[in-house]
Design a protein around this motif. Structure first.
Motif, short mmCIF file in Angstrom:
data_model
loop_
_atom_site.label_atom_id
_atom_site.label_comp_id
_atom_site.label_asym_id
_atom_site.label_seq_id
_atom_site.Cartn_x
_atom_site.Cartn_y
_atom_site.Cartn_z
N THR A 35 0.83 -1.20 0.00
CA THR A 35 0.00 0.00 0.00
C THR A 35 0.86 1.25 0.00
OG1 THR A 35 -1.72 -1.19 1.19
CG2 THR A 35 -1.84 1.21 1.22
N LEU A 36 1.90 1.27 0.84
CA LEU A 36 2.77 2.44 0.90
C LEU A 36 3.54 2.63 -0.40
CD1 LEU A 36 4.15 2.18 4.53
CD2 LEU A 36 2.39 3.71 3.64
N GLY A 37 3.99 1.54 -1.01
CA GLY A 37 4.69 1.64 -2.29
C GLY A 37 3.80 2.18 -3.39
N LEU A 38 2.58 1.68 -3.44
CA LEU A 38 1.63 2.15 -4.45
C LEU A 38 1.28 3.62 -4.23
CD1 LEU A 38 -0.10 1.44 -6.89
CD2 LEU A 38 -1.90 0.72 -5.32
N LEU A 39 1.09 3.99 -2.97
CA LEU A 39 0.80 5.39 -2.65
C LEU A 39 1.96 6.30 -3.05
CD1 LEU A 39 -1.18 7.38 -1.30
CD2 LEU A 39 0.02 6.94 0.84
N ALA A 40 3.19 5.86 -2.81
CA ALA A 40 4.36 6.65 -3.19
C ALA A 40 4.44 6.82 -4.71
CB ALA A 40 5.63 6.00 -2.65
N VAL A 41 4.12 5.78 -5.45
CA VAL A 41 4.15 5.87 -6.91
C VAL A 41 3.11 6.87 -7.41
CG1 VAL A 41 3.69 4.60 -9.05
CG2 VAL A 41 5.12 3.58 -7.28
N LEU A 44 7.63 -1.43 -3.76
CA LEU A 44 6.71 -2.40 -4.34
C LEU A 44 7.43 -3.68 -4.73
CD1 LEU A 44 4.36 -0.29 -6.61
CD2 LEU A 44 3.70 -1.67 -4.65
N ARG A 45 8.59 -3.54 -5.35
CA ARG A 45 9.35 -4.73 -5.76
C ARG A 45 9.77 -5.53 -4.53
NH1 ARG A 45 12.52 -6.78 -10.06
NH2 ARG A 45 14.40 -7.81 -9.29
N TRP A 46 10.26 -4.84 -3.51
CA TRP A 46 10.67 -5.51 -2.27
C TRP A 46 9.49 -6.23 -1.62
CZ3 TRP A 46 9.12 -4.23 2.77
CH2 TRP A 46 9.75 -4.97 3.76
N ALA A 47 8.33 -5.57 -1.59
CA ALA A 47 7.16 -6.16 -0.96
C ALA A 47 6.67 -7.37 -1.73
CB ALA A 47 6.04 -5.12 -0.85
N MET A 48 6.71 -7.30 -3.05
CA MET A 48 6.28 -8.45 -3.85
C MET A 48 7.22 -9.65 -3.66
SD MET A 48 3.47 -7.73 -5.26
CE MET A 48 3.31 -8.98 -6.50
N ARG A 49 8.51 -9.38 -3.57
CA ARG A 49 9.46 -10.48 -3.35
C ARG A 49 9.28 -11.07 -1.95
NH1 ARG A 49 15.32 -9.57 -5.33
NH2 ARG A 49 15.16 -11.81 -5.57
N ALA A 50 8.97 -10.23 -0.98
CA ALA A 50 8.77 -10.71 0.39
C ALA A 50 7.50 -11.55 0.50
CB ALA A 50 8.69 -9.53 1.36
N ARG A 51 6.49 -11.24 -0.31
CA ARG A 51 5.24 -12.00 -0.28
C ARG A 51 5.41 -13.40 -0.87
NH1 ARG A 51 -0.02 -9.20 -0.06
NH2 ARG A 51 -0.73 -11.01 -1.22
#
Length: 64
Positions: free
Chosen positions: A8-14, A54-61
């Motif tokens: 959510t934070l990554g998407l908001l930042a984008v 976002l990339r980091w969060a997707m890899r962590a998921r």
């Protein structure tokens, strides 16, 4: 639903970074940030930071 906060934070930042970029370039008027070079610089930086998050969060998921 693991990792929804970084996504959510990554998407908001984008989104915010893109908005600041177009405001800084003067494509969106009616704001004190319109046609200001500083926002045309900060916007893309924030967008890139958001994409990294976002990339980091997707890899962590994907990790079990």
């Amino acid at each position: 639903m693991r990792g929804w906060l970084p996504l959510t934070l990554g998407l908001l930042a984008v989104v915010v970074g893109a908005l600041w970029t177009v405001q800084g370039l003067g494509y969106v008027g009616g704001s004190i940030m319109s046609d200001q070079l500083i926002w045309a610089v900060i916007g893309p930086v924030l967008t890139v930071v958001g994409l990294v998050v976002l990339r980091w969060a997707m890899r962590a998921r994907r990790r079990p």
